[in-house]
Write an enzyme that holds these catalytic residues in place. Structure first.
Site, PDB file in Angstrom:
ATOM      1  N   LYS A 113       0.833  -1.218   0.000  1.00 20.27           N
ATOM      2  CA  LYS A 113       0.000   0.000   0.000  1.00 20.27           C
ATOM      3  C   LYS A 113       0.863   1.261   0.000  1.00 20.27           C
ATOM      4  CE  LYS A 113      -1.848   1.857   3.935  1.00 20.27           C
ATOM      5  NZ  LYS A 113      -1.632   3.299   4.146  1.00 20.27           N
ATOM      6  N   ASN A 114       1.818   1.358   0.926  1.00 14.59           N
ATOM      7  CA  ASN A 114       2.541   2.612   1.097  1.00 14.59           C
ATOM      8  C   ASN A 114       3.550   2.892  -0.009  1.00 14.59           C
ATOM      9  OD1 ASN A 114       0.963   3.177   3.247  1.00 14.59           O
ATOM     10  ND2 ASN A 114       2.406   2.431   4.781  1.00 14.59           N
ATOM     11  N   CYS A 123      -5.582   7.882   8.765  1.00 11.10           N
ATOM     12  CA  CYS A 123      -5.851   7.375  10.118  1.00 11.10           C
ATOM     13  C   CYS A 123      -5.588   8.460  11.161  1.00 11.10           C
ATOM     14  CB  CYS A 123      -4.945   6.184  10.430  1.00 11.10           C
ATOM     15  SG  CYS A 123      -5.232   4.767   9.378  1.00 11.10           S
ATOM     16  N   ARG A 142      -0.483  14.968  13.401  1.00  9.27           N
ATOM     17  CA  ARG A 142       0.288  14.601  12.190  1.00  9.27           C
ATOM     18  C   ARG A 142       0.557  15.856  11.369  1.00  9.27           C
ATOM     19  NH1 ARG A 142      -2.146   9.097   9.544  1.00  9.27           N
ATOM     20  NH2 ARG A 142      -0.003   8.889   8.772  1.00  9.27           N
ATOM     21  N   ASP A 146       3.356   0.347  12.189  1.00  9.70           N
ATOM     22  CA  ASP A 146       2.162  -0.215  11.547  1.00  9.70           C
ATOM     23  C   ASP A 146       1.932  -1.675  11.904  1.00  9.70           C
ATOM     24  OD1 ASP A 146       2.607   1.683   8.451  1.00  9.70           O
ATOM     25  OD2 ASP A 146       1.891   2.248  10.433  1.00  9.70           O
ATOM     26  N   ARG A 163      -9.269   0.011   3.509  1.00  7.12           N
ATOM     27  CA  ARG A 163      -8.399   1.033   2.917  1.00  7.12           C
ATOM     28  C   ARG A 163      -7.023   0.460   2.581  1.00  7.12           C
ATOM     29  NH1 ARG A 163      -6.862   5.367   6.464  1.00  7.12           N
ATOM     30  NH2 ARG A 163      -5.364   5.590   4.751  1.00  7.12           N
TER      31      ARG A 163
HETATM   32  C1  EPZ Z   1       3.617   6.908   6.725  1.00  7.17           C
HETATM   33  O1  EPZ Z   1       2.825   7.958   7.290  1.00  7.17           O
HETATM   34  C2  EPZ Z   1       2.660   5.741   6.514  1.00  7.17           C
HETATM   35  N1  EPZ Z   1       1.610   6.158   5.623  1.00  7.17           N
HETATM   36  C3  EPZ Z   1       2.071   5.309   7.851  1.00  7.17           C
HETATM   37  O2  EPZ Z   1       1.305   4.131   7.632  1.00  7.17           O
HETATM   38  C4  EPZ Z   1       3.186   4.943   8.795  1.00  7.17           C
HETATM   39  O3  EPZ Z   1       2.646   4.694  10.064  1.00  7.17           O
HETATM   40  C5  EPZ Z   1       4.197   6.106   8.916  1.00  7.17           C
HETATM   41  O4  EPZ Z   1       4.663   6.502   7.629  1.00  7.17           O
HETATM   42  C6  EPZ Z   1       5.407   5.729   9.738  1.00  7.17           C
HETATM   43  O5  EPZ Z   1       6.036   4.607   9.213  1.00  7.17           O
HETATM   44  C7  EPZ Z   1       1.864   6.163   4.294  1.00  7.17           C
HETATM   45  O6  EPZ Z   1       2.931   5.850   3.819  1.00  7.17           O
HETATM   46  C8  EPZ Z   1       0.740   6.608   3.409  1.00  7.17           C
HETATM   47  P1  EPZ Z   1       5.696  10.069   8.959  1.00  7.17           P
HETATM   48  P2  EPZ Z   1       3.408   9.445   7.366  1.00  7.17           P
HETATM   49  O7  EPZ Z   1       5.723  11.332   8.188  1.00  7.17           O
HETATM   50  O8  EPZ Z   1       4.215   9.707   6.181  1.00  7.17           O
HETATM   51  C9  EPZ Z   1       5.810  13.317  12.419  1.00  7.17           C
HETATM   52  C10 EPZ Z   1      -0.557   2.704   7.667  1.00  7.17           C
HETATM   53  O9  EPZ Z   1      -1.158   2.122   8.590  1.00  7.17           O
HETATM   54  N2  EPZ Z   1       5.873  14.305  11.336  1.00  7.17           N
HETATM   55  O10 EPZ Z   1       6.823   9.134   8.795  1.00  7.17           O
HETATM   56  O11 EPZ Z   1       2.314  10.344   7.670  1.00  7.17           O
HETATM   57  C11 EPZ Z   1       4.488  12.546  12.459  1.00  7.17           C
HETATM   58  O12 EPZ Z   1       3.497  13.248  13.145  1.00  7.17           O
HETATM   59  C12 EPZ Z   1      -0.113   4.161   7.859  1.00  7.17           C
HETATM   60  O13 EPZ Z   1      -0.285   2.193   6.580  1.00  7.17           O
HETATM   61  C13 EPZ Z   1       6.090  15.614  11.663  1.00  7.17           C
HETATM   62  O14 EPZ Z   1       6.216  15.976  12.835  1.00  7.17           O
HETATM   63  O15 EPZ Z   1       4.334   9.298   8.659  1.00  7.17           O
HETATM   64  C14 EPZ Z   1       4.883  11.251  13.137  1.00  7.17           C
HETATM   65  O16 EPZ Z   1       4.883  11.430  14.521  1.00  7.17           O
HETATM   66  C15 EPZ Z   1      -0.528   4.739   9.153  1.00  7.17           C
HETATM   67  N3  EPZ Z   1       6.143  16.528  10.651  1.00  7.17           N
HETATM   68  C16 EPZ Z   1       6.303  11.044  12.623  1.00  7.17           C
HETATM   69  O17 EPZ Z   1       6.781  12.308  12.170  1.00  7.17           O
HETATM   70  C17 EPZ Z   1       6.004  16.171   9.335  1.00  7.17           C
HETATM   71  O18 EPZ Z   1       6.044  17.035   8.455  1.00  7.17           O
HETATM   72  C18 EPZ Z   1       6.417  10.057  11.474  1.00  7.17           C
HETATM   73  O19 EPZ Z   1       5.480  10.425  10.505  1.00  7.17           O
HETATM   74  C19 EPZ Z   1       5.801  14.825   9.022  1.00  7.17           C
HETATM   75  C20 EPZ Z   1       5.744  13.897  10.045  1.00  7.17           C
END
Ligand code: EPZ
Length: 426
Positions: free
Chosen positions: A22-23, A117, A122, A305, A397
């Site tokens: 998916k990702n 989610c 976020r 995840d 999803r």
């Molecule tokens: C991706 O989300 C995945 N989604 C998520 O999978 C996964 O949990 C996550 O990466 C971590 O591995 C997709 O790829 C579509 P991050 P993403 O940016 O990109 C903070 C699933 O179940 N952050 O790596 O949104 C954020 O709040 C989903 O498949 C900032 O502070 O995650 C989090 O605490 C759920 N500022 C951490 O970093 C930013 O600009 C990691 O988030 C961006 C992120």
């Protein structure tokens, strides 16, 4: 309103074929906008997030053809310069990849703030930081991110935080920028590498994906490509845990064992047998599992995840287990639902303490997000009794034909659709 109804206590046996990731898919599909020729994507999972991505492309005018259930031909040439539809963008997280790709194609983009989610706060500050560094200007009004740049200029992007989404947006923006971009503190997840391989197959010049420093030499054009998406690490991990939770014995096929290492090592630690082969793993459950500690981290650490699914398994392990959620602020919303089934879980902020119990009981529960839903399926499969899971749209999803695959392994799970009127009558 759809539900899964599970009559638990059946061992999972036989084999299951894992779908595309998916990702990776939700990044690679918008990336086709960067090409000036059609692309053919294979091993694309048939999940709702992909359906939404394709609807957005079609609304923008792309020519999208399903060649079969998991193969798509995307011709981006007819795409029009227009805003991404609000509700579609809001119904998933990865819609933010249309920011970098449309910006590259038209010099500007209007993309509503993403959804996805609810896992706590976020923010998108790292995404916006990378766009600013590449020379773009942006504003956020009426829930829409407006971004523009006549030209993007290669630069140095040291992320303050490891972010999958921001790393991917930086790659998608920098790939056609003028000059070289160096991304530091980059995310290293398998889907980052898969995207880089796809972009390089279109003529990009990306090095270092999978490490925390990615170097991108901007190119002036990207051609079409045929590409097969990697297997889904998280779907595979979910099935490994489902087999263990039902004391089953099954072969999980079409996987990359290296991607599963953080999951495999934790399962072995608590007493699950995992045998690795070239592109499959065999999981043998025995049901007398030991407690353990889990801390979720960016790859190659234990994936966030997989956290809810692993917690569901630990509810049946001997002794006290501790889970530290290292990525998101609020990823224990499933705990209440597992407690309905008799689990003993106490949550304190980003930590959960799980006291193992000798059995769970079936109950009506609700999926609160994608992976929380998967955890409830695992708990339902492991109990004797009936579990009814509501709000399964979360699960659909991100999992391709989850109930069908489980039935083929011996599970008693059915999907029931209740029309609104019946639901109100009940
Ligand atoms: C991706 O989300 C995945 N989604 C998520 O999978 C996964 O949990 C996550 O990466 C971590 O591995 C997709 O790829 C579509 P991050 P993403 O940016 O990109 C903070 C699933 O179940 N952050 O790596 O949104 C954020 O709040 C989903 O498949 C900032 O502070 O995650 C989090 O605490 C759920 N500022 C951490 O970093 C930013 O600009 C990691 O988030 C961006 C992120």
């Amino acid at each position: 309103m759809d539900k899964y109804i599970i009559n638990g206590g059946k061992r999972l046996t036989g084999e299951v074929e894992i779908s595309g990731a998916k990702n990776a898919a939700v990044a690679i599909i918008p990336a086709t906008i960067l090409a000036d020729e059609p692309c053919i994507l294979e091993n694309v999972p048939s999940i709702n997030d992909v359906t939404i991505d394709l609807r957005i492309l079609r609304e923008l005018g792309a020519d999208v053809k399903m060649l079969n259930r998991n193969t798509i031909r995307i011709d981006p040439r007819p795409i029009r310069d227009m805003p991404v539809p609000y509700e579609l963008a809001r119904s998933m997280r990865a819609s933010y990849y249309f920011l970098s790709t449309l910006l590259n194609r038209f010099g500007h983009a209007q993309v509503p703030m993403p959804g996805g989610c609810y896992l706590g706060d976020r923010p998108m500050d790292q995404h916006l930081k990378c766009f600013r560094s590449l020379g773009a200007k942006y504003s956020i009004e009426h829930g829409v991110v407006n971004i523009e740049a006549d030209t993007l200029y290669g630069t140095h992007i040291p992320f303050d935080k490891v972010s999958v989404g921001a790393t991917i947006n930086a790659m998608l923006a920098a790939v056609k920028a003028e000059g070289q971009t160096i991304i530091e503190n980059a995310a290293k997840e398998p889907h980052i590498v898969d995207l880089a391989n796809f972009l390089n197959s279109m003529g990009a010049d990306i090095m270092g994906a999978g490490t925390d420093v990615i170097k991108i030499k901007g190119v002036s054009r990207l051609h079409g490509a045929e590409y097969a998406i990697i297997p889904d690490q998280i779907e595979a991990g979910t099935f490994m845990i489902a087999v263990a939770a039902t004391k089953g014995d099954a072969l999980i096929k079409n996987v990359i064992p290296k991607h599963l290492e953080p999951i495999t090592s934790k399962l072995r630690k608590i007493g699950v047998v995992v045998m690795e082969y070239d592109d499959s793993v065999r999981v043998i459950g025995q049901g007398n599992y030991e407690h353990t500690m889990v801390r979720t981290m960016p790859h190659p650490g234990f994936p966030t995840d997989m956290q809810p699914q692993f917690a569901a398994l630990l509810t049946l392990a001997n002794g006290t287990s501790i889970i530290n959620e290292g990525i998101f602020d609020n990823r224990f919303r499933y705990a209440d639902e597992l407690r309905r089934m008799g689990a003993d879980i106490s949550v304190d902020g980003k930590m959960a303490i799980i006291e193992g119990v000798d059995h769970l009981t079936g109950a009506p529960v609700k999926a609160t997000d994608l992976r929380a839903g998967a955890a409830l399926i695992i708990a339902g499969l492991s109990t004797d009794g009936v579990t009814e899971i509501e709000d399964i749209y979360h699960i659909e999803r991100g999992y391709d034909n989850m109930d069908g695959k489980l039935r083929a392994m011996g599970a008693d799970i059915v999907k029931r659709t209740f029309s609104e009127s019946i639901r109100q009558a009940i």
